[in-house]
Design an enzyme around this catalytic site. Sequence first.
Site, mmCIF file in Angstrom:
data_model
loop_
_atom_site.group_PDB
_atom_site.id
_atom_site.type_symbol
_atom_site.label_atom_id
_atom_site.label_comp_id
_atom_site.label_asym_id
_atom_site.label_seq_id
_atom_site.Cartn_x
_atom_site.Cartn_y
_atom_site.Cartn_z
ATOM 1 N N ILE A 73 23.258 25.512 79.097
ATOM 2 C CA ILE A 73 22.687 26.328 78.390
ATOM 3 C C ILE A 73 21.206 25.716 77.926
ATOM 4 O O ILE A 73 21.040 24.596 77.838
ATOM 5 C CB ILE A 73 23.604 26.711 77.147
ATOM 6 C CG1 ILE A 73 23.764 25.518 76.226
ATOM 7 C CG2 ILE A 73 24.676 27.433 77.660
ATOM 8 C CD1 ILE A 73 24.540 25.984 75.098
ATOM 9 N N CYS A 74 20.475 26.903 77.309
ATOM 10 C CA CYS A 74 18.941 26.576 76.725
ATOM 11 C C CYS A 74 18.817 27.698 75.888
ATOM 12 O O CYS A 74 19.739 28.391 75.558
ATOM 13 C CB CYS A 74 18.078 26.352 77.882
ATOM 14 S SG CYS A 74 17.198 27.623 78.781
ATOM 15 N N ARG A 75 17.522 27.843 75.554
ATOM 16 C CA ARG A 75 17.237 28.979 74.606
ATOM 17 C C ARG A 75 17.257 30.253 75.303
ATOM 18 O O ARG A 75 17.924 31.138 74.703
ATOM 19 C CB ARG A 75 15.639 28.750 74.130
ATOM 20 C CG ARG A 75 15.242 29.499 73.026
ATOM 21 C CD ARG A 75 13.695 29.319 72.508
ATOM 22 N NE ARG A 75 13.314 30.392 72.006
ATOM 23 C CZ ARG A 75 12.509 31.550 72.468
ATOM 24 N NH1 ARG A 75 12.339 31.145 73.775
ATOM 25 N NH2 ARG A 75 11.981 32.495 71.905
ATOM 26 N N MET A 102 20.734 30.785 74.413
ATOM 27 C CA MET A 102 21.225 30.975 72.823
ATOM 28 C C MET A 102 20.514 32.142 72.351
ATOM 29 O O MET A 102 21.260 32.657 71.470
ATOM 30 C CB MET A 102 20.716 29.517 72.367
ATOM 31 C CG MET A 102 21.695 28.632 72.538
ATOM 32 S SD MET A 102 23.360 28.710 72.398
ATOM 33 C CE MET A 102 23.385 28.852 70.742
#
Length: 108
Positions: A73-75, A102
Amino acid sequence: MIPGGAAMSEQIGTITPEEVKRRIEQGERLNVIDVREDEEVAAGTIPGALHIPLGQLPERYGEIPRTGEIIVICRSGNRSGRACEYLQSIGLTGLKNMVGGMLAWEKL
């Protein structure tokens, strides 16, 4: 530097934030790797996620469990896609990029 390679991305799976949340709520223990920077993670992350900033992956990939799927996951889903490509290039399997990152998770 994390290499990017479109040719490899075809074999990398995706998973929705809704699916991740549902599985966590059902008590499943997931291998979630958060590749955002420290200040982004300080604002909140998925419970139980292992934080390894994207730029540190070449030195720290050994911390990633090798069993089952690996949800990255990342932004927004961009850096996590690059992380998946890098991890695949060094032999990790079961990689899934959380689509929307996110930003999408926070809307749940």
